[in-house]
Design a protein around this motif. Structure first.
Motif, mmCIF file in Angstrom:
data_model
loop_
_atom_site.group_PDB
_atom_site.id
_atom_site.type_symbol
_atom_site.label_atom_id
_atom_site.label_comp_id
_atom_site.label_asym_id
_atom_site.label_seq_id
_atom_site.Cartn_x
_atom_site.Cartn_y
_atom_site.Cartn_z
ATOM 1 N N LYS A 263 -39.015 21.883 7.756
ATOM 2 C CA LYS A 263 -38.956 20.536 7.160
ATOM 3 C C LYS A 263 -38.366 20.607 5.747
ATOM 4 O O LYS A 263 -37.531 19.780 5.366
ATOM 5 C CB LYS A 263 -40.362 19.921 7.110
ATOM 6 C CG LYS A 263 -40.901 19.490 8.490
ATOM 7 C CD LYS A 263 -42.195 18.732 8.302
ATOM 8 C CE LYS A 263 -43.005 18.465 9.546
ATOM 9 N NZ LYS A 263 -42.367 18.165 10.799
ATOM 10 N N ALA B 63 -37.461 12.292 1.980
ATOM 11 C CA ALA B 63 -37.435 13.542 2.755
ATOM 12 C C ALA B 63 -38.103 14.666 1.969
ATOM 13 O O ALA B 63 -38.936 15.414 2.506
ATOM 14 C CB ALA B 63 -35.996 13.910 3.096
ATOM 15 N N VAL C 110 -36.677 14.913 9.083
ATOM 16 C CA VAL C 110 -37.708 15.840 8.591
ATOM 17 C C VAL C 110 -38.813 15.971 9.634
ATOM 18 O O VAL C 110 -39.284 17.071 9.950
ATOM 19 C CB VAL C 110 -38.277 15.359 7.233
ATOM 20 C CG1 VAL C 110 -39.509 16.157 6.836
ATOM 21 C CG2 VAL C 110 -37.210 15.472 6.153
ATOM 22 N N LEU C 111 -39.220 14.841 10.203
ATOM 23 C CA LEU C 111 -40.295 14.865 11.217
ATOM 24 C C LEU C 111 -39.937 15.745 12.396
ATOM 25 O O LEU C 111 -40.790 16.414 12.977
ATOM 26 C CB LEU C 111 -40.553 13.444 11.732
ATOM 27 C CG LEU C 111 -41.496 12.550 10.940
ATOM 28 C CD1 LEU C 111 -41.689 11.232 11.673
ATOM 29 C CD2 LEU C 111 -42.850 13.222 10.711
ATOM 30 N N GLN D 114 -34.733 21.142 6.001
ATOM 31 C CA GLN D 114 -34.072 19.908 6.445
ATOM 32 C C GLN D 114 -33.866 18.951 5.273
ATOM 33 O O GLN D 114 -32.805 18.358 5.106
ATOM 34 C CB GLN D 114 -34.908 19.239 7.536
ATOM 35 C CG GLN D 114 -34.314 17.937 8.061
ATOM 36 C CD GLN D 114 -32.958 18.121 8.709
ATOM 37 O OE1 GLN D 114 -32.833 18.671 9.798
ATOM 38 N NE2 GLN D 114 -31.903 17.680 8.025
ATOM 39 N N ALA E 151 -41.564 16.509 3.192
ATOM 40 C CA ALA E 151 -41.441 17.941 3.501
ATOM 41 C C ALA E 151 -42.358 18.765 2.592
ATOM 42 O O ALA E 151 -43.052 19.690 3.050
ATOM 43 C CB ALA E 151 -39.992 18.378 3.333
ATOM 44 N N THR F 127 -46.007 18.443 3.618
ATOM 45 C CA THR F 127 -46.301 19.235 4.825
ATOM 46 C C THR F 127 -46.374 20.715 4.494
ATOM 47 O O THR F 127 -47.196 21.440 5.044
ATOM 48 C CB THR F 127 -45.193 19.039 5.886
ATOM 49 O OG1 THR F 127 -44.756 17.704 5.835
ATOM 50 C CG2 THR F 127 -45.675 19.354 7.268
ATOM 51 N N TYR F 128 -45.495 21.133 3.599
ATOM 52 C CA TYR F 128 -45.492 22.551 3.234
ATOM 53 C C TYR F 128 -46.788 22.942 2.526
ATOM 54 O O TYR F 128 -47.369 23.992 2.795
ATOM 55 C CB TYR F 128 -44.285 22.871 2.335
ATOM 56 C CG TYR F 128 -44.114 24.351 2.196
ATOM 57 C CD1 TYR F 128 -43.489 25.083 3.201
ATOM 58 C CD2 TYR F 128 -44.619 25.025 1.097
ATOM 59 C CE1 TYR F 128 -43.374 26.448 3.108
ATOM 60 C CE2 TYR F 128 -44.506 26.392 0.998
ATOM 61 C CZ TYR F 128 -43.885 27.102 2.007
ATOM 62 O OH TYR F 128 -43.788 28.464 1.918
ATOM 63 N N LYS G 237 -38.325 18.481 12.628
ATOM 64 C CA LYS G 237 -38.468 19.929 12.440
ATOM 65 C C LYS G 237 -39.936 20.305 12.578
ATOM 66 O O LYS G 237 -40.805 19.658 11.997
ATOM 67 C CB LYS G 237 -37.938 20.351 11.058
ATOM 68 C CG LYS G 237 -36.456 20.121 10.894
ATOM 69 C CD LYS G 237 -35.654 21.103 11.713
ATOM 70 C CE LYS G 237 -34.179 20.708 11.770
ATOM 71 N NZ LYS G 237 -33.383 21.459 12.708
#
Ligand code: MRU
Length: 328
Positions: A115, A66, A106-107, A118, A70, A73-74, A109
């Motif tokens: 994410k 996770a 996570v996905l 989360q 996350a 993605t951030y 959000k």
């Protein structure tokens, strides 16, 4: 820049996570000889680390997967490969339901910050669940008992003090004067390399045994209870855990030793009615043959087995005790 009170850095035994900067995991394949952290900069690297069991334990692989997804993605809000990376993460180890559940959460959000939050909340709730389970289990333990455990279920397998091992550590803090018998847990030896190490760090009285010494040990009247963790629990209460757990449960039943499973509530996969549907990971044959080699040897190396609910005295979660069938 993330401006949120809750987005602080985390430094625990198994990993170090800074939301916007770095992510390090402790390489558990090097323990107990070496304590070395390795950096994780991409979810693909995370999938490989999970597959290679550099990071392991049902709860912990969910948490670290996770965080990795996350954070990626951030740092790359426009990345187009999130879904395929999420799939790779979920497929890296198939048995522990925690991994797929954590990645899916996570996905779900939408925003990168969502994410990250989360992932943090998955970690936090695991940490709290470990504390609660340890607290609730204390009524099961009496002073001076001999306790059996299997594989590693401590801070190297979770976001907190552990599941089964958390119960044992808490009892030690409450001065229950237990003696812990740790099974080696072939083939990867999470018992001798990791659990024994964790217990020694906390000065908890413990003795190491090979997995095939169980029946003889119990016949010596040294064991009062067994506590193990879980990678997946079906609705009828059948429980997947490290290969060899089933053997232990059968032997405990024979000697009338209470056999407890300690696992957070989300270890229950509500889509599975019975344990035979739990996917069992098959691992590379070299895990069995690393110290000898015979070309062409046929090797079967399932990583987990499923203990039928009839052999389980009780399943302890942070929400309380469950028996078969589990009502959700
Ligand atoms: O293959 P591993 O080392 O990941 O297996 C770990 C176990 O089987 C633990 O007992 C289990 O994850 C439950 S404790 C979090």
């Amino acid at each position: 820049m993330v401006r949120d009170e809750k987005m602080k850095n985390i430094e625990v035994l198994a990993f170090r996570f800074s939301p916007t900067k770095s992510f390090f995991i402790l390489d558990q394949t090097l323990l107990p000889e070496k304590k070395k952290f390795i950096s994780i900069n991409h979810p693909r690297q995370m999938s490989k680390a999970i597959k290679d069991m550099k990071v392991r334990g049902a709860n912990l692989i969910g948490i670290t997967a996770a965080f990795s997804l996350a954070q990626y993605t951030y740092k790359n809000p426009k990345a187009k490969d999130i879904l395929s990376l999420a799939r790779e993460l979920k497929e890296s180890r198939p048995t522990a339901v925690h991994l797929a559940k954590a990645v899916d959460k996570v996905l779900k959000k939408k925003s990168p910050l969502g994410k990250l939050k989360q992932a943090l909340s998955i970690y936090e709730s695991d940490r709290k669940a470990c504390d609660l389970m340890a607290q609730k289990a204390q009524s099961l333990l009496s002073k001076g008992e001999g306790i059996l455990t299997y594989c590693n279920t401590g801070s190297l397998a979770t976001g907190g003090i552990g599941t089964a091992l958390g119960v044992i550590k808490k009892a030690f803090k409450k001065k229950k004067d237990l003696h812990v018998y740790v099974c080696e847990t072939r083939p990867c030896n999470q018992g001798s390399r990791l659990t024994f190490w964790e217990l020694k760090q906390e000065n908890i009285a413990c003795t190491l045994i090979c997995d095939n010494m169980l029946a003889y040990l119990i016949s010596q009247k040294k064991i009062h209870k067994a506590f193990v963790g879980a990678d997946c629990i079906s609705l009828n209460g059948d429980t997947a855990n490290k290969i060899g757990t089933y053997n232990m449960a059968v032997i405990c039943k024979h000697f009338k030793i209470p056999f407890y499973v300690v696992a957070p509530f989300h270890s229950i996969d509500a889509s599975l009615k019975k344990g035979f549907s739990i996917p069992i990971e098959l691992r590379p044959s070299k895990e069995l043959s690393f110290y000898w080699s015979q070309k062409g040897a046929d090797i079967w190396n399932p990583s987990f087995d499923v203990t039928p609910h009839k052999l389980i005295t009780g399943i302890l979660t942070e929400k309380g005790f469950f028996k078969s069938p589990i009502k959700i």
